[in-house]
Scaffold this active site. Structure first.
Site, PDB file in Angstrom:
ATOM      1  N   HIS A 175     -35.564  42.905  17.270  1.00 33.41           N
ATOM      2  CA  HIS A 175     -36.744  43.282  18.062  1.00 33.41           C
ATOM      3  C   HIS A 175     -37.925  43.638  17.158  1.00 33.41           C
ATOM      4  O   HIS A 175     -38.715  44.526  17.454  1.00 33.41           O
ATOM      5  CB  HIS A 175     -36.406  44.426  19.040  1.00 33.41           C
ATOM      6  CG  HIS A 175     -35.517  43.972  20.158  1.00 33.41           C
ATOM      7  ND1 HIS A 175     -36.003  43.305  21.263  1.00 33.41           N
ATOM      8  CD2 HIS A 175     -34.175  44.044  20.320  1.00 33.41           C
ATOM      9  CE1 HIS A 175     -34.980  43.007  22.066  1.00 33.41           C
ATOM     10  NE2 HIS A 175     -33.864  43.426  21.508  1.00 33.41           N
ATOM     11  N   SER A 224     -30.157  28.906  24.225  1.00 26.50           N
ATOM     12  CA  SER A 224     -31.370  28.318  24.820  1.00 26.50           C
ATOM     13  C   SER A 224     -32.311  27.785  23.731  1.00 26.50           C
ATOM     14  O   SER A 224     -32.828  26.674  23.852  1.00 26.50           O
ATOM     15  CB  SER A 224     -32.083  29.306  25.743  1.00 26.50           C
ATOM     16  OG  SER A 224     -32.283  30.529  25.107  1.00 26.50           O
ATOM     17  N   ASP A 232     -35.598  33.005  16.829  1.00 25.80           N
ATOM     18  CA  ASP A 232     -34.464  32.129  17.168  1.00 25.80           C
ATOM     19  C   ASP A 232     -34.779  30.671  16.871  1.00 25.80           C
ATOM     20  O   ASP A 232     -34.019  29.968  16.208  1.00 25.80           O
ATOM     21  CB  ASP A 232     -34.097  32.271  18.647  1.00 25.80           C
ATOM     22  CG  ASP A 232     -33.723  33.687  19.007  1.00 25.80           C
ATOM     23  OD1 ASP A 232     -33.518  34.487  18.080  1.00 25.80           O
ATOM     24  OD2 ASP A 232     -33.638  33.981  20.201  1.00 25.80           O
ATOM     25  N   GLU A 290     -40.676  28.367  25.790  1.00 26.87           N
ATOM     26  CA  GLU A 290     -39.891  29.492  26.335  1.00 26.87           C
ATOM     27  C   GLU A 290     -40.831  30.553  26.916  1.00 26.87           C
ATOM     28  O   GLU A 290     -40.590  31.103  27.984  1.00 26.87           O
ATOM     29  CB  GLU A 290     -38.997  30.085  25.249  1.00 26.87           C
ATOM     30  CG  GLU A 290     -38.161  31.228  25.767  1.00 26.87           C
ATOM     31  CD  GLU A 290     -36.678  31.122  25.452  1.00 26.87           C
ATOM     32  OE1 GLU A 290     -36.246  30.157  24.809  1.00 26.87           O
ATOM     33  OE2 GLU A 290     -35.949  32.036  25.867  1.00 26.87           O
ATOM     34  N   SER A 315     -24.552  18.153  31.229  1.00 24.15           N
ATOM     35  CA  SER A 315     -23.956  19.050  30.247  1.00 24.15           C
ATOM     36  C   SER A 315     -22.441  18.948  30.324  1.00 24.15           C
ATOM     37  O   SER A 315     -21.847  19.218  31.378  1.00 24.15           O
ATOM     38  CB  SER A 315     -24.388  20.495  30.515  1.00 24.15           C
ATOM     39  OG  SER A 315     -23.532  21.356  29.785  1.00 24.15           O
TER      40      SER A 315
HETATM   41  C1  GLA Z   1     -34.125  37.334  21.352  1.00 25.01           C
HETATM   42  C2  GLA Z   1     -35.492  36.676  21.163  1.00 25.01           C
HETATM   43  C3  GLA Z   1     -35.971  36.816  19.712  1.00 25.01           C
HETATM   44  C4  GLA Z   1     -35.877  38.250  19.226  1.00 25.01           C
HETATM   45  C5  GLA Z   1     -34.512  38.850  19.566  1.00 25.01           C
HETATM   46  C6  GLA Z   1     -34.448  40.326  19.245  1.00 25.01           C
HETATM   47  O1  GLA Z   1     -33.149  36.641  20.650  1.00 25.01           O
HETATM   48  O2  GLA Z   1     -35.458  35.330  21.526  1.00 25.01           O
HETATM   49  O3  GLA Z   1     -37.284  36.319  19.591  1.00 25.01           O
HETATM   50  O4  GLA Z   1     -36.914  39.036  19.757  1.00 25.01           O
HETATM   51  O5  GLA Z   1     -34.165  38.686  20.924  1.00 25.01           O
HETATM   52  O6  GLA Z   1     -34.559  40.539  17.889  1.00 25.01           O
END
Ligand code: GLA
Length: 390
Positions: A36, A133, A177, A165, A69
């Site tokens: 976060h 995702s 991610d 997203e 899928s």
């Molecule tokens: C999810 C979000 C990321 C990041 C994490 C927490 O995976 O997609 O962008 O904020 O939570 O670190």
């Protein structure tokens, strides 16, 4: 899954007429520390995994885009049209894929002019917080490149995945991610400054140790809305701090600077949210330095501290993830353990000495099932390469 198996599954669904599909593999990711922080202009330290999503895709002669899928055979083929690119709440996972077609046009003016048949299958545990995702988004970007010659580099695919997203699927995620998935490298984690996108590959040479992921198997329910809520709490806290200091992001502040101005935040909950973002960023920078110096033990201690902060200040863990982390800390061969990803269910990650892995899985698994009432799943994972043609 081998390429032959993947193509075989594609043919079973869509037939051989039309020729061979392009094939792509897109990994999942684990974040070792820095949670976060990515939407707060801080640092993260994720790695791509060798588990992920496999794609086979071929152009069609019409304007239908069809998705199947292998993980959800009961759903059958989900059909969408290039003439209706909007988000469709009835169409589940296909929105992550259509979102990329939509975003390629929005960001680059690249138009998909012919329909596509897509087969996908993944071995990332469902709703695990290992970014299935983002894996699907980045993989679809690569598929579009291959089929239509768009030539968008992986870093841009990552940014496009985040864009879709955020704006198509309505989750205000940061860049971690998609970045980790698109840019991953075998046996390397990525030390990424999310404020600048400067990054460095760091060897994760864990001699005599394994990365073990434990999955809560908890349904994630309201995770997306709670995620967006945390993000806006941080944004409000930042605005309050900006009334007393010229600062662009929580990730710019050292803990000392934060302590000196934190009273500008008019609410104790928001203060704790911001405190997590600031301290977690600092912890991440420190942890990577320790890893560079070969101090895995020190790194592990900071993983534990990260979990405590996510539990007490950020409040994104919950009983399931707390049980996994706290039971992990009791095992002697565990160097560090924490939740990974957004939280609210999903997975924990631990660094475990080779000889303790079996005991770890047995003991943490038993304690988890006793307390939570259903079992956790465990995966000994490896760090792999980013999204590419397969
Ligand atoms: C999810 C979000 C990321 C990041 C994490 C927490 O995976 O997609 O962008 O904020 O939570 O670190």
């Amino acid at each position: 899954m081998t390429r032959e198996e993947l193509i075989g599954s594609f043919y079973e669904i869509y037939g051989k007429n039309g020729g061979a599909p392009v094939t792509v593999f897109s990994p999942g990711r684990v974040n070792l520390i820095g949670e976060h922080t990515d939407y707060n202009g801080g640092h993260v330290f994720p790695a791509a995994l060798t588990i992920g999503t496999y794609f086979a895709a071929r152009k069609r002669a019409d304007r239908e885009v069809r998705f199947y899928s292998g993980n959800f055979p009961k759903k059958g083929i989900v059909s969408r049209s290039l003439d209706e690119l909007e988000f469709d709440p009835e169409k589940g996972f296909s929105n992550y894929l259509m979102g990329m077609i939509w975003a390629y046009e929005k960001r680059y003016g690249f138009r998909v002019t012919e329909g596509i048949d897509v087969y996908l299958w993944g071995n990332i545990p469902n709703a695990s917080g290992l970014s299935s995702s983002a894996s699907v988004e980045v993989g679809m970007g690569k598929v579009l490149n291959e089929l239509f010659g768009f030539d968008v580099p992986n870093l841009e695919i990552a940014l496009t995945g985040q864009y879709s997203e955020n704006r198509y699927n309505g989750v205000n995620c940061g860049i971690m991610d998609q970045f980790a998935i698109a840019m991953g490298k075998k046996d390397r984690a990525m030390f990424l400054d999310t404020a600048t996108l400067d990054f460095e590959y760091v060897p994760v040479a864990l001699e005599g140790m394994k990365i073990v992921i434990s999955c809560t198997n908890k349904k994630r329910g309201l995770a997306d809305s709670k995620y967006n809520e945390r993000r806006s709490e941080c944004e409000t806290a930042l605005k309050e701090l900006q009334t007393v200091k010229d600062v662009r992001a929580l990730g710019e502040l050292t803990s000392e600077e934060f302590e000196a101005i934190k009273d500008a935040i008019g609410d104790p909950v928001r203060m704790r949210r911001a405190r997590h973002a600031v301290y977690e960023n600092e912890r991440t920078v420190k942890a990577v330095k320790l890893l560079f110096e070969g101090d895995v033990e020190g790194f592990g201690k900071l993983m534990n501290a990260s979990h405590v902060s996510l539990r007490d200040d950020y409040e994104v863990t919950g009983m399931e993830l707390d049980t996994l982390a706290e039971e992990s800390w009791k095992i002697e061969g565990v160097l560090g353990a924490r939740m990974t990803g957004a939280g609210f269910g999903g997975c924990a990650v631990a660094i475990v000495k080779d000889e303790a892995v079996d005991e770890y899985i047995e003991k943490v698994g038993a304690a988890y099932e006793k307390k939570i009432g259903y079992p956790a799943s465990f995966y000994v994972v490896e760090i792999g390469d980013g999204t590419d043609v397969f």
